[in-house]
Design a protein around this motif. Sequence first.
Motif, PDB file in Angstrom:
ATOM      1  N   GLY A   1       9.986  11.720   1.860  1.00  0.00           N
ATOM      2  CA  GLY A   1       9.100  12.883   1.779  1.00  0.00           C
ATOM      3  C   GLY A   1       7.818  12.636   2.536  1.00  0.00           C
ATOM      4  O   GLY A   1       7.821  12.248   3.700  1.00  0.00           O
ATOM      5  N   GLU A   2       6.685  12.863   1.854  1.00  0.00           N
ATOM      6  CA  GLU A   2       5.380  12.627   2.473  1.00  0.00           C
ATOM      7  C   GLU A   2       4.786  11.281   2.085  1.00  0.00           C
ATOM      8  O   GLU A   2       3.598  11.036   2.297  1.00  0.00           O
ATOM      9  N   GLU A   3       5.596  10.390   1.520  1.00  0.00           N
ATOM     10  CA  GLU A   3       5.124   9.070   1.086  1.00  0.00           C
ATOM     11  C   GLU A   3       5.470   7.995   2.114  1.00  0.00           C
ATOM     12  O   GLU A   3       6.571   7.971   2.665  1.00  0.00           O
ATOM     13  N   PHE A   4       4.512   7.112   2.336  1.00  0.00           N
ATOM     14  CA  PHE A   4       4.677   5.991   3.264  1.00  0.00           C
ATOM     15  C   PHE A   4       4.258   4.701   2.556  1.00  0.00           C
ATOM     16  O   PHE A   4       3.527   4.731   1.564  1.00  0.00           O
ATOM     17  N   VAL A   5       4.727   3.586   3.083  1.00  0.00           N
ATOM     18  CA  VAL A   5       4.389   2.278   2.523  1.00  0.00           C
ATOM     19  C   VAL A   5       3.878   1.384   3.645  1.00  0.00           C
ATOM     20  O   VAL A   5       4.459   1.348   4.737  1.00  0.00           O
TER      21      VAL A   5
ATOM     22  N   LYS B   1       5.273  -0.037  -8.390  1.00  0.00           N
ATOM     23  CA  LYS B   1       4.781   0.776  -9.513  1.00  0.00           C
ATOM     24  C   LYS B   1       3.270   0.659  -9.640  1.00  0.00           C
ATOM     25  O   LYS B   1       2.573   1.641  -9.894  1.00  0.00           O
ATOM     26  N   GLN B   2       2.764  -0.570  -9.457  1.00  0.00           N
ATOM     27  CA  GLN B   2       1.319  -0.772  -9.522  1.00  0.00           C
ATOM     28  C   GLN B   2       0.602  -0.027  -8.389  1.00  0.00           C
ATOM     29  O   GLN B   2      -0.450   0.582  -8.595  1.00  0.00           O
ATOM     30  N   ALA B   3       1.185  -0.074  -7.194  1.00  0.00           N
ATOM     31  CA  ALA B   3       0.589   0.644  -6.057  1.00  0.00           C
ATOM     32  C   ALA B   3       0.645   2.151  -6.298  1.00  0.00           C
ATOM     33  O   ALA B   3      -0.283   2.887  -5.926  1.00  0.00           O
ATOM     34  N   ASP B   4       1.714   2.617  -6.962  1.00  0.00           N
ATOM     35  CA  ASP B   4       1.858   4.038  -7.249  1.00  0.00           C
ATOM     36  C   ASP B   4       0.823   4.496  -8.280  1.00  0.00           C
ATOM     37  O   ASP B   4       0.274   5.597  -8.182  1.00  0.00           O
ATOM     38  N   VAL B   5       0.550   3.633  -9.265  1.00  0.00           N
ATOM     39  CA  VAL B   5      -0.495   3.932 -10.254  1.00  0.00           C
ATOM     40  C   VAL B   5      -1.852   4.037  -9.564  1.00  0.00           C
ATOM     41  O   VAL B   5      -2.653   4.947  -9.852  1.00  0.00           O
ATOM     42  N   ALA B   6      -2.116   3.104  -8.622  1.00  0.00           N
ATOM     43  CA  ALA B   6      -3.378   3.144  -7.874  1.00  0.00           C
ATOM     44  C   ALA B   6      -3.448   4.402  -7.005  1.00  0.00           C
ATOM     45  O   ALA B   6      -4.522   5.005  -6.851  1.00  0.00           O
ATOM     46  N   LEU B   7      -2.313   4.820  -6.455  1.00  0.00           N
ATOM     47  CA  LEU B   7      -2.271   6.037  -5.647  1.00  0.00           C
ATOM     48  C   LEU B   7      -2.597   7.258  -6.507  1.00  0.00           C
ATOM     49  O   LEU B   7      -3.355   8.147  -6.089  1.00  0.00           O
TER      50      LEU B   7
ATOM     51  N   VAL C   1       0.859  -1.191   0.000  1.00  0.00           N
ATOM     52  CA  VAL C   1       0.000   0.000   0.000  1.00  0.00           C
ATOM     53  C   VAL C   1       0.892   1.236   0.000  1.00  0.00           C
ATOM     54  O   VAL C   1       1.727   1.401   0.892  1.00  0.00           O
ATOM     55  N   MET C   2       0.717   2.076  -1.015  1.00  0.00           N
ATOM     56  CA  MET C   2       1.408   3.368  -1.059  1.00  0.00           C
ATOM     57  C   MET C   2       0.480   4.431  -0.474  1.00  0.00           C
ATOM     58  O   MET C   2      -0.689   4.521  -0.865  1.00  0.00           O
ATOM     59  N   ALA C   3       0.987   5.216   0.470  1.00  0.00           N
ATOM     60  CA  ALA C   3       0.196   6.281   1.098  1.00  0.00           C
ATOM     61  C   ALA C   3       0.897   7.617   0.886  1.00  0.00           C
ATOM     62  O   ALA C   3       2.125   7.703   0.962  1.00  0.00           O
ATOM     63  N   ASP C   4       0.106   8.649   0.619  1.00  0.00           N
ATOM     64  CA  ASP C   4       0.668   9.978   0.367  1.00  0.00           C
ATOM     65  C   ASP C   4      -0.237  11.023   1.018  1.00  0.00           C
ATOM     66  O   ASP C   4      -1.466  10.965   0.885  1.00  0.00           O
ATOM     67  N   ILE C   5       0.369  11.975   1.739  1.00  0.00           N
ATOM     68  CA  ILE C   5      -0.406  13.036   2.383  1.00  0.00           C
ATOM     69  C   ILE C   5      -0.890  14.022   1.322  1.00  0.00           C
ATOM     70  O   ILE C   5      -0.094  14.513   0.513  1.00  0.00           O
ATOM     71  N   ASP C   6      -2.173  14.311   1.341  1.00  0.00           N
ATOM     72  CA  ASP C   6      -2.770  15.192   0.329  1.00  0.00           C
ATOM     73  C   ASP C   6      -2.354  16.651   0.546  1.00  0.00           C
ATOM     74  O   ASP C   6      -2.368  17.148   1.681  1.00  0.00           O
TER      75      ASP C   6
END
Length: 424
Positions: free
Chosen positions: A316-320, A400-406, A272-277
């Motif tokens: 940065g603001e990205e978490f896994v 990469k797939q998780a990043d596309v979904a993000l 799961v890729m997580a990113d702060i909006d």
Amino acid sequence: MPLYAKFGPDTLTYLYNIFKHLFVYAALLVLVVYFVEAQRALLLDWFVPLPWIGYLSLSISAVIALQFGRSRLFWVCILLAILLFFTHGEIALSSAFNRYLPLIFLVILGYLSCAKDSGFSAHNLVITLAKICVVAIGSYLVLEYIPAVTQNSLSPIYSFANHIDPRLNALYSPFEWLIVIFILILCFVRFIMISDNNHGALLLAVVLVAMMPAYAAFELHNVLALVLATSFLYAMLKDSFNMAFKDELTAIPSRRALMQYVNTLGRKYVVVMADIDHFKKFNDTYGHDVGDEVLRLVASRLNKVGGGGKAFRFGGEEFVLIFPRKTPQQALPFVEQIRQMIADYPIALRNKPRPKKRPKPVSAKGSAAKISQGKTVKITASFGVAKRSSQFSQFSDIMKQADVALYAAKKAGRNCVQLAKQPE
């Protein structure tokens, strides 16, 4: 951070952190007491032929402390070796100085526990050595002249110790007991304030040095030195591991830890890729200090993910998040729970920076010192979920797939979770 500030929503995490660091050193202490009390003959048989083992272990620990920049542990190793040398009886000392030696070392340990690592430049080495000498000389003068003045007022301590066990008064005088107890409390409080392995090892050193007068045999002092050298090595290696594999800002595992963890995963897991909006805009508007607080907040929430998930800071603001032995459908409820937890948490912004000192209350009818509170804002995060499959078996491909979904979650309006379009 002040002690009162540590107790809040994450109190259990803080207490667990204290227990985690204290457990290893408490276990070492119990082990030492057991062998010294119950297996003393066995220890004497082992260490009588090896009088050099304490010096060797302390030398190794001192060299590693030198390499790792742990100046306090370096000085403790040197001073322990000196203490060991004098207790071996190589040089004849006056009975008073010989009695005071463990106490003087105990006071120096208390000072080093409250000091900071100062590095190994020539200037800092000289300054630290001078401070240690001042503490040692001051301790000797206090131990030599103060007890005579306070003897009558401290007689209740003598009576109390004699009531518990007469052997306690043979170890220390009432005034010396006050010093021992004060140093023990000081180092324990310091450990509570800064719960790391260095302070845990220094606390163990204080306890074992305080125990030394109870054991006259040099071989038993050798055992204590060996145990302390081992605890110092553990502290340095463990803290260095944490520095290498934990993110310094958020205190969760770092990207390096993630890449190592991936090697332990099997054939079935979810990424799961997580990113702060809008984090960049938030950072530019409110400043980097507030941005750092947001990163810590999000990391602390992600670190509480259920379902066997494990959180990492990617950069940065990205978490896994990694969910071993899970499908996306099984991991989705836990990801949604974390997303909602982040979105529901309000952040109170200050109009002015936090003052360095806590403001004093104003004496008025029910009024107190006003803290300049600004508006309350909320943050959200977006999530992209992907799984390992026969088509995407390499971790980089799954990422990469998780990043596309993000990216799809961002495009869908943010503050949501999107599953990657992958073959079943």
